[in-house]
Scaffold this active site. Structure first.
Site, mmCIF file in Angstrom:
data_model
loop_
_atom_site.group_PDB
_atom_site.id
_atom_site.type_symbol
_atom_site.label_atom_id
_atom_site.label_comp_id
_atom_site.label_asym_id
_atom_site.label_seq_id
_atom_site.Cartn_x
_atom_site.Cartn_y
_atom_site.Cartn_z
ATOM 1 N N HIS A 656 0.764 -1.096 -0.269
ATOM 2 C CA HIS A 656 0.069 -0.054 0.257
ATOM 3 C C HIS A 656 0.917 1.497 -0.207
ATOM 4 O O HIS A 656 1.801 1.391 0.962
ATOM 5 C CB HIS A 656 -0.467 -0.363 1.267
ATOM 6 C CG HIS A 656 -1.874 1.177 0.848
ATOM 7 N ND1 HIS A 656 -3.081 1.313 0.700
ATOM 8 C CD2 HIS A 656 -1.907 2.217 1.935
ATOM 9 C CE1 HIS A 656 -3.729 2.658 0.675
ATOM 10 N NE2 HIS A 656 -2.986 3.125 2.106
ATOM 11 N N ASP A 704 -1.769 -9.702 -1.135
ATOM 12 C CA ASP A 704 -1.000 -8.287 -1.967
ATOM 13 C C ASP A 704 -1.590 -8.191 -2.634
ATOM 14 O O ASP A 704 -1.472 -7.491 -4.045
ATOM 15 C CB ASP A 704 0.264 -9.226 -2.374
ATOM 16 C CG ASP A 704 1.666 -8.247 -3.076
ATOM 17 O OD1 ASP A 704 1.677 -7.251 -2.110
ATOM 18 O OD2 ASP A 704 2.446 -9.239 -4.461
#
Length: 831
Positions: A656, A704
């Site tokens: 992120h 992920d």
């Protein structure tokens, strides 16, 4: 960034990973005129768009030169959602040239909570897209929006057959875990433990084979059944091939009809990771242009220096009612995947970078990280830590102001920003948040640490830090319970901490080590954290820092009474983690019933305790545990993946971030090599995790995806223990084949090196570092050179060989100072 529960309303939801199947009881169509047979109404477009129907599709020419995805939007309002209902969302779209766009279903007003956020890559020929999501709330007026801005050149967008219906089947997410034989995909050190895990329903012992790159079997044996692993729900068996030590590349393990992913056996496995984990910080810098020649593919303009639309950090006001001044708080590291900067996160991060240098100063030189300061005569790791430490100093309340000497808790945007967004394009106003005791003590601790480490290189900076540390300590004592507001989580994490006795202990320890003064000694000895069991099963972190003080008191030369007991307590903590690791089917020194936010950094911090126990005792069991613990992070885990970008055949790459956002914008990079993902988090707070990972066993609570900020974020305080442990593992280490005894009399020092191994040492080089500004004047019995605090002694012709059980001795004179405690002979740490 940990502590971000309040951010859920502003962050994004990712695309579904598979088309949504139709359901027999699907609800009515929610989209009005989704086929555009009745023209464009009730669809609307931003002021820079003109909507038209072209060949039965809604089309618009998207202007070039926009910055953000939301700079050009097409949408429809007033769509009802029912809490708990699962919806299927579908459309067909095309682009005049390949583009990634945002397809959102969201709250139509600030804070624009997004219940689904997809990032389809459109093609010229057009494709159909289909997603599912479950509404977390009931809403009468949700909005469907296509965000189309952010392109340098103009292009044409067309959409058709837009549909939103309830009654869809919830998506079943099945991660691809690859072969059932799980290994450290980077590899194993020749002399270290080598363990792998086989996921199997077989209860009987299995045969395993180790094959080299040519497919030839070079070792074989039997597995050891380990039963069910509670952290994954898997039945597993263990492969131990530690007796095989031949270096090579492309090894694989075969067991139960499965072949592992490839790995290496090599002594230099962690050399690059140590550097890459530290190089991460340069591209996290705020207030500095990132140069392509130093980090190819990661160049960007300086962020938050005030160049429009950026409002900058050069003169930042407080939140309303907090203060009447502005501070220049430019610089420092962006904490995580957003644009915030936090003293409590920055404190432990800067500390660990300085601590890994202090552990072995002679191992870190100038020029190793290729940063702008390289070549200035200062070790690069200190230059990098200084970038953050200067920011921490700038957060201190100025003299003459209320709460003078305290440190502001954080500085970040007034509201959350979306993804992607490069730092220099952030238009949000910036705000200083109220001072806190926790932040103030972080400043006191790191500034005291910096005062001793920078003294050989920059006496003025060292003195500035010591003065700031003293002011912060006094201010914290005067304000011992000024806590961060746990509800202050708009635009950045709150980082609340209502127990700062551990920060007081850490700060007192650092101030004592640096100054030797009685006030700090007495505080350390009186603190319950000094003798209590501080070794949490879940590991230390930004909110639990007493361990930092204990570790430094054990390892950094100081005159604290009872210091040997402090060292023994570190070994006791390490024994706890060692027992957990040995009992865990996957060999992890961390085994709570549920995994924490940032579990990977907690695992690493438990490994720091194990590594420190090795440093203080020389007992091989602790070093072996660190080596085995690293296997989990690099592939020996339930998901069969590495959590470090660029390391291992299958590794995290979509952490992120607002600027390492390749998943959302192909023009942006993935995170740099050597970036650690936070890892499995049982609380699954973000919408992506909540949609895909419900009911997950702890090791499976990870995905992920760039939008999964609760399982897959990157942060400065997660990479710092990765750098520390990688540096420990990069030591060229045998099996403790030497001891060193140092004796000093005034200005004279004498060192005796004993070969405790079974083979002769033919040619030797001993390195150590003085704790402060001490300098060697002359030497005898060895050739001695010095660079900064780092000293190297090399054999002369007559004492080149040290036979087993024999000792060589040499001496030197020096300026006054403190006796060193850490020595490496030919790269191996000596007892």
């Amino acid at each position: 960034m940990t502590g971000r529960l309040a951010a859920a309303a502003a962050l994004l939801l990712t695309i579904a990973l598979a088309p949504a199947p139709a359901h027999a009881d699907e609800g009515p169509e929610q989209i009005v005129n989704g086929t555009f047979d009745a023209g464009t109404a009730p669809w609307w477009g931003a002021g820079n768009l003109t909507l038209e129907v072209d060949d039965g599709r809604l089309c618009a020419d998207i202007p070039g030169g926009t910055v953000n995805p939301w700079d050009a939007i097409i949408g429809q309002n007033d769509l009802p959602l029912v809490e708990g209902e699962t919806y299927g969302y579908a459309f067909a779209a095309s682009a005049g040239s390949a583009k990634v766009v945002r397809a959102l279903i969201q709250l139509p007003v600030d804070p624009y909570t997004q219940y689904l956020a997809a990032s389809p890559e459109l093609s010229v020929s057009g494709n159909a897209y289909s997603y599912t999501f479950t509404a977390p709330v009931s809403l009468p007026d949700a909005q469907v929006a296509f965000q189309l801005g952010g392109s340098a050149e103009p292009w044409r967008f067309c959409v058709d057959d837009v549909s939103l219906k309830g009654g869809a089947e919830p998506e079943v997410y099945e991660p691809d875990t690859g072969p059932r034989v799980r290994v450290n995909m980077v590899g194993y050190l020749p002399s270290g433990p080598k363990s792998a895990t086989v996921v199997t329903d077989e209860s009987a012992v299995l045969e395993w084979r180790l094959r080299n790159a040519n497919g030839t079997t070079v070792a074989k044996g039997k597995t050891e059944p380990a039963g069910q692993d509670a952290s994954s729900g898997q039945q597993v068996q263990t492969i131990d091939f530690g007796s095989y030590r031949k270096p090579g590349t492309g090894y694989t393990l075969v067991a139960d009809g499965e072949t592992s992913r490839p790995f290496d056996i090599a002594a230099d496995l962690y050399d690059e990771l140590r550097v890459d984990a530290l190089k991460f910080y340069y591209t996290q810098r705020s207030g500095l242009e990132i140069l392509d020649r130093l980090r190819p593919g990661y160049a960007r303009p300086a962020g938050h220096l005030g160049a429009p639309p950026n409002q900058g950090d050069t003169s930042v006001p407080c939140q309303p009612g907090v203060c009447d001044y502005r501070l220049d708080v430019r610089g420092g590291w962006y904490d995580a995947g957003d644009h915030g900067k936090y003293v409590v996160n920055g404190g432990i991060s800067a500390y660990q970078l300085m601590a890994l240098y202090e552990r072995d100063r002679a191992a870190f030189g100038d020029g190793t990280l290729r940063i702008p300061e390289s070549g200035n005569g200062v070790p690069d790791v200190l230059d990098e830590a200084r970038w953050e430490q200067r920011f921490l100093l700038s957060m201190q309340v100025p003299p003459g102001k209320p709460l003078a000497g305290m440190a502001h808790h954080k500085i970040h945007d007034a509201t959350w920003t979306g993804l992607p967004l490069l730092p220099h394009l952030d238009a949000q106003p910036r705000e200083l948040h109220p001072p806190s005791t926790a932040a103030t003590l972080n400043l006191a601790a790191t500034a005291a640490q910096a005062a001793r480490l920078y003294a050989p290189y920059d006496a003025v900076f060292a003195a500035t830090n010591l003065q700031a540390a003293r002011r912060a300590w006094a201010a914290a004592k005067a304000n011992p319970a000024r806590y961060a507001d746990p509800n202050d989580g708009v635009g950045g994490g709150a980082y609340p901490d209502n127990d700062v006795t551990d920060e007081f202990y850490w700060a007192a320890a650092e101030l004592f080590i640096t100054t030797g003064e009685r006030e700090f000694k007495d505080y350390v000895l009186a603190s319950p954290h000094h003798t209590g069991d501080i070794w949490r099963q879940r590991g230390f972190d930004w909110g639990n820092t007493a361990q930092l003080g204990r570790l430094d008191l054990a390892t950094v030369p100081n005159a604290l009474p009872g210091r040997q007991r402090v060292r023994a307590s570190v070994a006791e903590g390490a024994d706890k983690y060692l027992a957990v690791l040995r009992a865990h089917p996957y060999g992890i020194p961390y085994d709570p019933p549920d995994y924490d936010w940032g579990s990977n950094n907690l695992i690493l911090n438990n490994m720091v305790v194990l590594a420190t126990a090795y440093d203080t005792t020389g007992e091989e069991k602790y070093r072996a545990a660190v080596r085995e613990g690293m296997d989990y992070l690099l592939g020996r885990n339930a998901l069969n993946q590495s959590y470090v970008t660029g390391y291992g055949e299958v590794a995290s790459r979509n952490q992120h971030s607002r600027w390492y956002a390749h998943q959302l914008d192909p023009g942006l990079p993935n995170p740099p090599r050597g970036t650690l993902s936070g890892g499995p988090n049982s609380a699954i707070q973000d919408p992506v995790a909540q949609r895909l990972l419900q009911g997950c066993k702890p090791q499976f609570c990870y995905i992920d995806d760039i939008e999964s900020w609760s399982t897959n974020e990157l942060t400065i305080n997660w990479n710092s223990p990765l750098a520390w442990i990688s540096s420990f593992l990069a030591d060229r280490a045998g099996h403790g084949s030497c001891t060193v005894r140092y004796t000093g009399h005034g200005h004279t020092g004498q060192l005796s090196i004993k070969n405790t191994g079974k083979q002769a040492i033919n040619g030797w080089s001993l390195r150590w570092a003085f704790p402060a500004t001490q300098r060697v004047r002359d030497a005898w019995g060895a050739k001695v050179t010095q660079s900064g605090p780092a000293v190297k002694a090399e054999n002369l012709h007559g004492n080149r060989t040290i036979k087993p059980g024999h000792t060589v001795t040499f001496g030197f004179t020096s300026t006054p100072g403190t006796a060193p405690e850490v020595f490496h002979l030919n790269g191996d740490r000596c007892a």
